[in-house]
Design an enzyme around this catalytic site. Structure first.
Site, PDB file in Angstrom:
ATOM      1  N   THR A 125       0.837  -1.165   0.052  1.00 44.34           N
ATOM      2  CA  THR A 125      -0.057   0.020  -0.091  1.00 44.34           C
ATOM      3  C   THR A 125       0.781   1.224   0.019  1.00 44.34           C
ATOM      4  O   THR A 125       0.270   2.438   0.313  1.00 44.34           O
ATOM      5  CB  THR A 125      -0.913  -0.005   1.077  1.00 44.34           C
ATOM      6  OG1 THR A 125      -0.157  -0.053   2.431  1.00 44.34           O
ATOM      7  CG2 THR A 125      -1.946  -1.265   1.267  1.00 44.34           C
ATOM      8  N   ASP A 240      -5.891   2.536   0.989  1.00 42.85           N
ATOM      9  CA  ASP A 240      -5.203   1.400   1.373  1.00 42.85           C
ATOM     10  C   ASP A 240      -6.190   0.210   1.775  1.00 42.85           C
ATOM     11  O   ASP A 240      -6.045  -0.710   1.617  1.00 42.85           O
ATOM     12  CB  ASP A 240      -4.165   1.570   2.136  1.00 42.85           C
ATOM     13  CG  ASP A 240      -3.098   2.468   1.613  1.00 42.85           C
ATOM     14  OD1 ASP A 240      -2.262   3.344   2.435  1.00 42.85           O
ATOM     15  OD2 ASP A 240      -2.841   2.585   0.510  1.00 42.85           O
TER      16      ASP A 240
HETATM   17  O1  RIB Z   1      -2.007   7.698  -3.718  1.00 43.91           O
HETATM   18  C1  RIB Z   1      -2.641   7.084  -2.474  1.00 43.91           C
HETATM   19  C2  RIB Z   1      -1.615   6.400  -1.770  1.00 43.91           C
HETATM   20  O2  RIB Z   1      -0.341   7.050  -1.538  1.00 43.91           O
HETATM   21  C3  RIB Z   1      -1.905   5.583  -0.430  1.00 43.91           C
HETATM   22  O3  RIB Z   1      -1.424   4.526  -0.420  1.00 43.91           O
HETATM   23  C4  RIB Z   1      -1.388   6.599   0.438  1.00 43.91           C
HETATM   24  O4  RIB Z   1      -1.399   6.114   1.726  1.00 43.91           O
HETATM   25  C5  RIB Z   1      -0.170   6.939  -0.262  1.00 43.91           C
HETATM   26  O5  RIB Z   1       0.837   6.101   0.006  1.00 43.91           O
HETATM   27 CA    CA Z   2      -0.016   4.257   1.695  1.00 39.62          CA
END
Ligand code: RIB
Ligand code: CA
Length: 317
Positions: A125, A240
């Site tokens: 994530t 996420d």
């Molecule tokens: O673009 C959104 C993503 O970027 C998410 O995972 C946020 O936590 C950042 O990591």
């Molecule tokens: Ca993230």
């Protein structure tokens, strides 16, 4: 046991919710957490991952520190969304859960090889640096995992540039390697996650739980709401959370198959997830792309997981 998950994250407000769902949903067996520089520096996101596990009472899950920088480019961070700490809003306790001595890539490889082939799902994530490093460390990795459910990319517009989503742009070379590897990839991109706006209805359900963990989540969402309001969003996108939900309850999303690759040389489009739903490039399908969300089902999962984690431990005796 449930779905075996290894969560590679950069907490990050929505990463924190992903940790809670992966740890709290009864269908999930959270095997390990690894961290990667992204929303904030590696020190901060690693501290935050351990702090979230401390607040949530998550123990016995190894947490390993990962890449401090992308494979070849300069690191980018996102304090404008997540603050200087990477998890501004709630008071963070000093972590009481230990840091595993292994590097993230090592823990990823060892975890996957320690389980039956086809049983472990990687859920990145954040930027995909650790996943690419693990692939380079152990070429058998791709054939041994059940799949990869990643939050990243977009088949329409980006959020860090008009073309690129943050996680992919932060390390496009790593992302290109992940999409090119021979394993099942589910892309949970912005087109999906911008449907997951944590609105007052969801926040109200969390608040009603009345536990310290619920209070932590409320403080987290309070900051995140303000950050997204500055960009004209009515509520924050909990990106996420959706990548974990796709593993635990695949029916919470709908999907289309596509060939996806990452632009590495575009003057304006580097980091774009070029998504070919129609075979225009003559390349084989390599990705299941999430397109629509059953939001009520997602909130049900998230509230239940927070409730389950936050339940006071049964009295001894
Ligand atoms: O673009 C959104 C993503 O970027 C998410 O995972 C946020 O936590 C950042 O990591
Ligand atoms: Ca993230």
């Amino acid at each position: 046991m449930g779905e075996k998950i290894l969560l590679d994250c950069d907490p990050g407000h929505d990463d924190a919710l992903a940790i809670l769902l992966a740890a709290g949903d009864p269908r999930s067996e959270l095997l390990a957490i690894t961290t990667v520089a992204g929303n904030q520096t590696i020190d901060k996101v690693t501290h935050n991952a351990r702090a979230v596990c401390t607040v949530a009472g998550v123990s016995g899950v190894p947490i390993a520190r990962g890449a401090a920088a992308p494979l070849v480019r300069e690191a980018i961070i996102a304090p404008d969304y997540h603050g200087e700490s990477g998890l501004d809003g709630p008071a963070l306790p000093e972590p009481t859960v230990p840091l595993d001595p292994r590097a993230a890539a090592e823990l990823i490889v060892e975890t996957v090889l320690a389980h039956e082939p086809g049983t472990v799902t990687l859920v990145p994530t954040g930027p995909l640096t650790n996943i690419a490093l693990a692939l380079a460390l152990e070429p058998r990795l791709a054939e041994r995992v059940k799949g990869v459910s990643l939050m990243g990319g977009s088949y329409t517009r980006g959020n860090r540039t008009p073309a690129a989503e943050f996680n992919i742009l932060a390390d496009p070379e790593a992302a290109a390697a992940v999409f090119a590897a021979d394993w099942p990839v589910t892309m949970v991109g912005l087109d999906l996650t911008h449907q997951a706006l944590a609105d007052d209805a969801f926040r109200g359900r969390v608040r009603e739980l009345g536990t310290p963990l619920a209070g932590f989540v409320e403080d987290l969402l309070g900051f995140f709401t303000t950050a997204y309001a500055r960009r004209g969003f009515p509520a924050p996108a909990v990106h996420d959370l959706c990548a974990v939900a796709a593993v635990l309850d695949p029916g919470v999303l709908t999907y289309r198959e596509a060939f996806v690759t990452v632009e590495l040389a575009g003057r304006w489009t580097t980091g774009m997830t070029v998504t070919d739903f129609d075979g225009l490039l003559g390349r084989p399908v390599n990705t299941r792309v999430a397109v629509s969300l059953d939001r009520d089902r997602l909130w049900d999962m998230a509230v239940a997981a927070i409730a389950r984690l936050g339940r006071p431990a049964p009295a001894a005796g």
